[in-house]
Design a protein around this motif. Structure first.
Motif, PDB file in Angstrom:
ATOM      1  N   PRO A 168      44.369  71.825  72.924  1.00 55.04           N
ATOM      2  CA  PRO A 168      43.671  71.086  71.854  1.00 55.04           C
ATOM      3  C   PRO A 168      43.524  71.915  70.591  1.00 55.04           C
ATOM      4  O   PRO A 168      43.657  71.396  69.482  1.00 55.04           O
ATOM      5  CB  PRO A 168      42.318  70.754  72.487  1.00 55.04           C
ATOM      6  CG  PRO A 168      42.590  70.681  73.955  1.00 55.04           C
ATOM      7  CD  PRO A 168      43.626  71.753  74.204  1.00 55.04           C
ATOM      8  N   GLU A 169      43.270  73.221  70.764  1.00 48.36           N
ATOM      9  CA  GLU A 169      43.088  74.076  69.601  1.00 48.36           C
ATOM     10  C   GLU A 169      44.386  74.236  68.819  1.00 48.36           C
ATOM     11  O   GLU A 169      44.385  74.184  67.576  1.00 48.36           O
ATOM     12  CB  GLU A 169      42.569  75.450  70.031  1.00 48.36           C
ATOM     13  CG  GLU A 169      41.155  75.450  70.575  1.00 48.36           C
ATOM     14  CD  GLU A 169      41.084  74.981  72.025  1.00 48.36           C
ATOM     15  OE1 GLU A 169      39.961  74.732  72.501  1.00 48.36           O
ATOM     16  OE2 GLU A 169      42.152  74.842  72.674  1.00 48.36           O
ATOM     17  N   SER A 170      45.508  74.434  69.524  1.00 50.63           N
ATOM     18  CA  SER A 170      46.774  74.637  68.823  1.00 50.63           C
ATOM     19  C   SER A 170      47.220  73.368  68.111  1.00 50.63           C
ATOM     20  O   SER A 170      47.727  73.418  66.988  1.00 50.63           O
ATOM     21  CB  SER A 170      47.862  75.121  69.796  1.00 50.63           C
ATOM     22  OG  SER A 170      48.278  74.092  70.681  1.00 50.63           O
ATOM     23  N   ALA A 171      47.030  72.214  68.759  1.00 54.95           N
ATOM     24  CA  ALA A 171      47.430  70.952  68.132  1.00 54.95           C
ATOM     25  C   ALA A 171      46.539  70.634  66.936  1.00 54.95           C
ATOM     26  O   ALA A 171      47.027  70.180  65.883  1.00 54.95           O
ATOM     27  CB  ALA A 171      47.365  69.815  69.157  1.00 54.95           C
ATOM     28  N   ALA A 172      45.242  70.859  67.086  1.00 52.65           N
ATOM     29  CA  ALA A 172      44.330  70.590  65.976  1.00 52.65           C
ATOM     30  C   ALA A 172      44.583  71.551  64.822  1.00 52.65           C
ATOM     31  O   ALA A 172      44.571  71.157  63.653  1.00 52.65           O
ATOM     32  CB  ALA A 172      42.883  70.709  66.454  1.00 52.65           C
ATOM     33  N   PHE A 174      41.485  65.427  70.383  1.00 51.13           N
ATOM     34  CA  PHE A 174      42.533  66.184  71.063  1.00 51.13           C
ATOM     35  C   PHE A 174      42.033  66.490  72.476  1.00 51.13           C
ATOM     36  O   PHE A 174      41.002  67.147  72.643  1.00 51.13           O
ATOM     37  CB  PHE A 174      42.830  67.482  70.319  1.00 51.13           C
ATOM     38  CG  PHE A 174      43.288  67.278  68.899  1.00 51.13           C
ATOM     39  CD1 PHE A 174      44.634  67.240  68.592  1.00 51.13           C
ATOM     40  CD2 PHE A 174      42.361  67.122  67.873  1.00 51.13           C
ATOM     41  CE1 PHE A 174      45.058  67.050  67.276  1.00 51.13           C
ATOM     42  CE2 PHE A 174      42.773  66.943  66.565  1.00 51.13           C
ATOM     43  CZ  PHE A 174      44.131  66.904  66.265  1.00 51.13           C
ATOM     44  N   GLU A 175      42.761  66.044  73.477  1.00 48.87           N
ATOM     45  CA  GLU A 175      42.318  66.169  74.864  1.00 48.87           C
ATOM     46  C   GLU A 175      43.357  66.914  75.694  1.00 48.87           C
ATOM     47  O   GLU A 175      44.543  66.564  75.699  1.00 48.87           O
ATOM     48  CB  GLU A 175      42.089  64.783  75.469  1.00 48.87           C
ATOM     49  CG  GLU A 175      41.663  64.798  76.917  1.00 48.87           C
ATOM     50  CD  GLU A 175      41.623  63.401  77.519  1.00 48.87           C
ATOM     51  OE1 GLU A 175      41.279  63.305  78.719  1.00 48.87           O
ATOM     52  OE2 GLU A 175      41.948  62.417  76.822  1.00 48.87           O
ATOM     53  N   ASP A 176      42.920  67.940  76.404  1.00 50.24           N
ATOM     54  CA  ASP A 176      43.784  68.663  77.335  1.00 50.24           C
ATOM     55  C   ASP A 176      43.965  67.807  78.586  1.00 50.24           C
ATOM     56  O   ASP A 176      43.001  67.490  79.287  1.00 50.24           O
ATOM     57  CB  ASP A 176      43.139  70.003  77.699  1.00 50.24           C
ATOM     58  CG  ASP A 176      44.066  70.898  78.502  1.00 50.24           C
ATOM     59  OD1 ASP A 176      45.010  70.389  79.129  1.00 50.24           O
ATOM     60  OD2 ASP A 176      43.835  72.126  78.499  1.00 50.24           O
ATOM     61  N   GLN A 180      49.861  70.082  78.314  1.00 49.76           N
ATOM     62  CA  GLN A 180      50.033  68.916  77.456  1.00 49.76           C
ATOM     63  C   GLN A 180      48.701  68.498  76.842  1.00 49.76           C
ATOM     64  O   GLN A 180      47.638  68.698  77.433  1.00 49.76           O
ATOM     65  CB  GLN A 180      50.624  67.751  78.246  1.00 49.76           C
ATOM     66  CG  GLN A 180      51.989  68.058  78.858  1.00 49.76           C
ATOM     67  CD  GLN A 180      52.557  66.885  79.635  1.00 49.76           C
ATOM     68  OE1 GLN A 180      52.313  65.726  79.297  1.00 49.76           O
ATOM     69  NE2 GLN A 180      53.318  67.183  80.679  1.00 49.76           N
ATOM     70  N   VAL A 181      48.775  67.914  75.666  1.00 52.23           N
ATOM     71  CA  VAL A 181      47.594  67.457  74.932  1.00 52.23           C
ATOM     72  C   VAL A 181      47.806  66.010  74.520  1.00 52.23           C
ATOM     73  O   VAL A 181      48.892  65.637  74.055  1.00 52.23           O
ATOM     74  CB  VAL A 181      47.346  68.342  73.683  1.00 52.23           C
ATOM     75  CG1 VAL A 181      46.290  67.715  72.781  1.00 52.23           C
ATOM     76  CG2 VAL A 181      46.915  69.739  74.114  1.00 52.23           C
ATOM     77  N   ARG A 182      46.748  65.204  74.670  1.00 56.02           N
ATOM     78  CA  ARG A 182      46.797  63.814  74.221  1.00 56.02           C
ATOM     79  C   ARG A 182      45.952  63.678  72.958  1.00 56.02           C
ATOM     80  O   ARG A 182      44.823  64.190  72.873  1.00 56.02           O
ATOM     81  CB  ARG A 182      46.280  62.860  75.297  1.00 56.02           C
ATOM     82  CG  ARG A 182      46.321  61.401  74.859  1.00 56.02           C
ATOM     83  CD  ARG A 182      46.052  60.439  76.019  1.00 56.02           C
ATOM     84  NE  ARG A 182      45.989  59.069  75.536  1.00 56.02           N
ATOM     85  CZ  ARG A 182      47.049  58.309  75.263  1.00 56.02           C
ATOM     86  NH1 ARG A 182      48.267  58.818  75.420  1.00 56.02           N
ATOM     87  NH2 ARG A 182      46.913  57.075  74.829  1.00 56.02           N
ATOM     88  N   VAL A 183      46.500  62.989  71.971  1.00 56.51           N
ATOM     89  CA  VAL A 183      45.845  62.818  70.673  1.00 56.51           C
ATOM     90  C   VAL A 183      45.586  61.332  70.452  1.00 56.51           C
ATOM     91  O   VAL A 183      46.485  60.497  70.625  1.00 56.51           O
ATOM     92  CB  VAL A 183      46.711  63.378  69.529  1.00 56.51           C
ATOM     93  CG1 VAL A 183      45.980  63.258  68.193  1.00 56.51           C
ATOM     94  CG2 VAL A 183      47.094  64.829  69.810  1.00 56.51           C
ATOM     95  N   THR A 184      44.372  60.991  70.052  1.00 52.93           N
ATOM     96  CA  THR A 184      44.014  59.602  69.766  1.00 52.93           C
ATOM     97  C   THR A 184      43.186  59.532  68.487  1.00 52.93           C
ATOM     98  O   THR A 184      42.696  60.546  67.994  1.00 52.93           O
ATOM     99  CB  THR A 184      43.190  58.995  70.923  1.00 52.93           C
ATOM    100  OG1 THR A 184      42.024  59.820  71.137  1.00 52.93           O
ATOM    101  CG2 THR A 184      43.998  58.915  72.209  1.00 52.93           C
ATOM    102  N   GLY A 185      43.039  58.323  67.964  1.00 54.76           N
ATOM    103  CA  GLY A 185      42.119  58.090  66.859  1.00 54.76           C
ATOM    104  C   GLY A 185      42.691  58.248  65.468  1.00 54.76           C
ATOM    105  O   GLY A 185      41.975  58.085  64.482  1.00 54.76           O
ATOM    106  N   SER A 186      43.975  58.569  65.320  1.00 55.42           N
ATOM    107  CA  SER A 186      44.583  58.744  63.992  1.00 55.42           C
ATOM    108  C   SER A 186      44.804  57.377  63.348  1.00 55.42           C
ATOM    109  O   SER A 186      45.301  56.449  63.987  1.00 55.42           O
ATOM    110  CB  SER A 186      45.923  59.477  64.112  1.00 55.42           C
ATOM    111  OG  SER A 186      45.832  60.566  65.011  1.00 55.42           O
TER     112      SER A 186
END
Length: 456
Positions: free
Chosen positions: A243-247, A274-276, A281-287
């Motif tokens: 989550p930190e790297s993706a954010a 951002f959810e581990d 793998q990371v899942r991203v929502t809300g964009s």
């Protein structure tokens, strides 16, 4: 329910490379799109102004060979943005010729759409007169003189030209200067996936595995879109998304952490999560993507002189302690001797003190035992730059500062010859927003590529 849509980003910039093993693993997952950001304005104005690529041709051809061969073999669209590094006409043609070579050598046939993004100076002059151009923050207002002096002038296209080319049946799309996420987001948006999710996914994938940890611009990453979010994954055992790297990469190059502007809209990340989900793998929502009046970013550069540089080291603690005063005295002595070369500009870059940040460096007193000094001279001609650099280097080499003990010379010069011609210097002359003057500002040209070349 839409099926998952898989976007493969092999490398951060075309020519940076990627491990073949990572690429093969990604292809085994049957991606729906192979896309790559071919360039950037980050390396500075020279490459745009000079019409040259900042990545090596052999590296670009190697990357494209993998992408196009596998894309054509498996029926996967291949989309390239900002081809050739800066995306102007010479960069686009440079990259197109590489694609044709690959087709000939690999015996491939496919439809290729080429999308130029060069903008006529007449169009920009008219927009300026009509009050339809605005300066970005910290950029001076645009002038007609700056437009006329510009060598290559491009505009960043959004997803729409890529979509038009894909709808027309292009297997390979070779685009000029593009908003970085566009080449990744165009096809899923065309197929009805959410704009905000697709663009945010593209924003992260533009630099491939740099957004993973440990980051690498020379490794593959994949974004897997669905109706409510997207998943990020890598294909090297060395890396994973967090989550930190993706954010963190979402914030890359952005002044506002929540609102990311682009052509025709703003990416709103206020509700983004951002959810581990395990396995690196990371899942991203809300964009969310919010439409705004359509503006395109113009980029252009102009020549401003010629550069010569000399690199030297300093280790005398007495000299290091007084380096600012010494350089100022050297500068003054050089200026007193310039004569006909008075238009030359001399710069000192002091590495080990403030060579990276200059006057913005908060640490004012260096504790280092040695300094690296780059002498840079910019002048109206290469000969003048050479002359002034030679004078500056020799003056600093033998300058007698207070407390000096040695007389053999103040500088350690690692190269012979010590002075290096760097050629023409460019500066950004156009870096502004322009109202989109027409919907078809970026028309594409469809070409049938065969091993024998291009047919109409």
């Amino acid at each position: 329910m839409k099926p998952a849509f898989k976007i493969l980003s092999p490398t951060a910039i075309l020519g940076y490379g990627f491990p073949e093993e990572s690429f093969r693993r990604a292809i085994a997952e049957k991606p729906d799109l192979i896309a790559v950001d071919g360039g950037s304005s980050d390396p500075g104005p020279y490459y745009l102004g000079a019409g040259k690529a900042f990545t090596d041709r052999t590296g670009v051809k190697r990357d494209l060979r993998f992408m196009i061969t596998e894309g054509v073999k498996h029926g996967i669209p291949v989309v390239i943005g900002t081809a050739g590094g800066s995306g102007a006409a010479p960069h686009l043609e440079w990259c197109r010729q590489i694609v044709l070579e690959i087709a000939a050598e690999a015996n491939l046939s496919f439809k290729m759409a080429v999308i130029p993004t060069d903008v006529s100076k007449d169009v920009v002059h008219a927009a300026l007169d009509a009050g339809k151009i605005e300066a970005l923050e910290f950029v001076p207002p645009l002038t007609h003189e700056a437009i006329d002096a510009t060598t290559n002038l491009v505009a960043q296209m959004g997803v729409e030209p890529f979509i038009a080319a894909l709808k027309a049946g292009a297997q390979v799309v070779l685009g000029g200067r593009a908003y970085d996420p566009s080449c990744f987001a165009a096809l899923p948006i065309m197929l009805g996936y959410d704009e905000g999710l697709a663009l945010h996914c593209g924003k992260i994938l533009e630099c491939a595995a740099i957004a993973a940890t440990p980051g690498s611009g020379s490794d593959c990453a994949m974004g897997i879109l669905d109706e409510t979010g997207f998943v990020l994954k890598t294909f090297s055992d060395e890396r994973k998304f967090t989550p930190e790297s993706a954010a963190a990469h979402t914030l890359y190059e952005k002044s506002d952490p929540y609102m990311l502007p682009g052509p025709g809209g703003v990416l709103n990340l206020r509700e983004c999560k951002f959810e581990d989900i395990g396995n690196g793998q990371v899942r991203v929502t809300g964009s969310r993507h919010e439409h705004t009046p359509y503006k395109v970013k113009l980029e252009g550069s102009r020549p401003v002189g010629f550069r010569t540089v000399a690199i030297a080291g300093v280790r005398d603690p007495i000299m290091i302690k007084s380096i600012e005063e010494i350089l100022q005295a050297v500068r003054q002595r050089v200026e007193n001797n310039l004569g006909a070369n008075a238009d030359a500009k001399v710069f000192f870059h002091i590495y080990g003190k403030n060579g990276v940040m200059g006057d913005l460096e908060p640490v004012k007193q260096t504790q280092t035992h040695e300094l690296g000094i780059v002498i840079e001279v910019v002048a109206p001609t290469q000969e003048a730059a050479d002359t002034v650099c030679s004078l500056t280097r020799s003056t600093l080499l033998h300058y007698g500062y207070p407390g000096r003990v040695a007389t053999a010379g103040n500088l350690a010069l690692p190269f012979s010859p010590s002075d290096i011609r760097a050629g023409v210097v460019f500066e950004f002359s156009v870096y502004h927003l322009m109202d989109l003057p027409q919907e078809d500002l970026f028309p594409f040209h469809m070409q049938q590529v065969t091993p024998q070349g291009v047919t109409a």
